[in-house]
Design an enzyme around this catalytic site. Structure first.
Site, mmCIF file in Angstrom:
data_model
loop_
_atom_site.group_PDB
_atom_site.id
_atom_site.type_symbol
_atom_site.label_atom_id
_atom_site.label_comp_id
_atom_site.label_asym_id
_atom_site.label_seq_id
_atom_site.Cartn_x
_atom_site.Cartn_y
_atom_site.Cartn_z
ATOM 1 C CB THR A 125 -0.925 0.287 0.875
ATOM 2 O OG1 THR A 125 -1.770 -1.015 0.880
ATOM 3 C CG2 THR A 125 -2.136 0.968 1.439
ATOM 4 C CE LYS A 151 -5.581 2.607 2.063
ATOM 5 N NZ LYS A 151 -6.828 1.965 2.017
ATOM 6 C CG ASP A 225 -13.321 -1.509 2.534
ATOM 7 O OD1 ASP A 225 -14.341 -2.270 3.622
ATOM 8 O OD2 ASP A 225 -12.042 -0.903 2.031
ATOM 9 C CE LYS A 247 -10.088 -3.515 4.583
ATOM 10 N NZ LYS A 247 -9.725 -1.986 4.735
#
Length: 340
Positions: A125, A151, A225, A247
């Site tokens: 990331t 991001k 998400d 998640k």
């Protein structure tokens, strides 16, 4: 059957501050639940879901509230009813899976029926930096990682991606906007994002404000998400998204995460596994879900200054099982699991 219960917090500093849309992280704060029985101990780690005010304080409070229920002895099935989805149930659920593996001597692969792959590769990331050039530099430094998760927020998203693509023409790029775009901005930049070769765009619009996705024809996969926390929220996401990010802190543990992966696949959706940061103790159950996924994001320990000894092993993007006994007997003969 009586259980011994220990609940404690742990703090794991990041290597450097890590920025996403609307938030900056310097620490990964976790709650660790340990459940003991006849000399065997199962462990689970909860990080929580910050945008739902699911914090280490609330996780610890929820676990203390049900401590007596756990101590009396609890099954995985009962755990799903004892606590709602979130970090506390994730810690409890994963601790129970680990305890079952330790007590029976079986691996998590035997217990879940999931066949591990020969290799598991995580994304790496790139957080939000001040300038596109800085993000390009970070991407260039991450040459060991063939898949980068970028991001972004509403500020210069195309320029930032262009700098990264220039620095890493070889990389597969996936983008996570963390609810940072408006519908108008999304429609405007989608062609440019596709032109830059982005493979997937995660959560571009706010949770609860993503109805516009039903009318947007996207040239790339759009992944839910924040808009799909657990199995109960999947039906509402199906008409808007072509991929679901699972998640364990959102779903409330490995049990619900496996159900969510199965349901999403049956609905014709792609799946990925992500994380809310955390150590190898969080990533090991996610490593199990990773075997079912199109994209894998379990790089949490790579962003931390330290990790548990004997945890998952990272060699570039390749992730391998931890040392013997770390969690879920996950190390046990992957070859033999595949042979089954």
């Amino acid at each position: 059957m009586k259980y011994d219960v220990s609940i404690h917090r742990a703090v794991w500093p990041f290597i450097t501050s890590f920025r996403i849309s609307g938030k900056e992280f310097r620490l990964s704060e976790t709650v660790v639940l340990e459940i003991g029985c006849n000399g065997k101990i199962g462990r689970g780690e909860g990080v929580g879901v910050y945008y739902l005010d699911d914090t280490v304080e609330t996780i610890q409070s929820e676990l203390e509230r049900v401590r007596s229920d756990i101590e009396r002895g609890i099954t995985l099935e009962e755990a799903q009813e004892l606590l709602p989805p979130g970090g506390a149930r994730n810690a409890l659920d994963c601790a129970l899976w680990d305890l079952e593996a330790q007590r029976t001597g079986k691996s998590i692969w035997e217990l879940t029926g999931i066949t591990p792959k020969a290799e598991t590769q995580t994304v790496y990331t790139i957080g939000i930096e001040e300038t596109p050039e800085e993000m390009g530099r970070k991407a260039g430094e991450a040459s060991a990682y063939p898949i980068l998760k970028i991001k972004l927020d509403a500020k210069q998203p195309v320029e930032r991606l262009a700098a990264i693509r220039s620095a890493r023409p070889d990389a597969t790029l996936v983008v996570d906007a963390n609810q940072g775009f408006s519908a108008d901005q999304l429609e405007k930049i989608l062609p440019d994002i596709a032109e830059l070769g982005v493979a997937m765009l995660e959560q571009p619009l706010p949770r609860g404000g993503d109805e516009a996705l039903e009318n947007i024809v996207s040239p790339i996969d759009i992944c839910a998400d924040e808009s799909c926390l657990h199995t109960g929220e999947l039906p509402a996401a199906l008409s808007k998204y072509s991929m679901i990010n699972i998640k364990l802190d959102k779903a409330g543990g490995l049990t619900n995460a496996m159900q969510l992966a199965r349901m999403a696949r049956e609905a014709g959706k792609k799946v990925m596994v992500g994380n809310m940061s955390g150590t190898s103790l969080s990533m090991c159950p996610s490593f199990v879900i990773a075997q079912l996924c199109d994209f894998v994001d379990i790089d949490g320990p790579l962003l931390l200054k330290s990790d548990y000894l004997g945890g998952l092993s990272y060699s570039g993007a390749q992730v391998t099982a931890p040392n013997s006994g770390f969690w879920g007997n996950i190390h046990k003969s992957i070859d033999s699991a595949q042979a089954k």
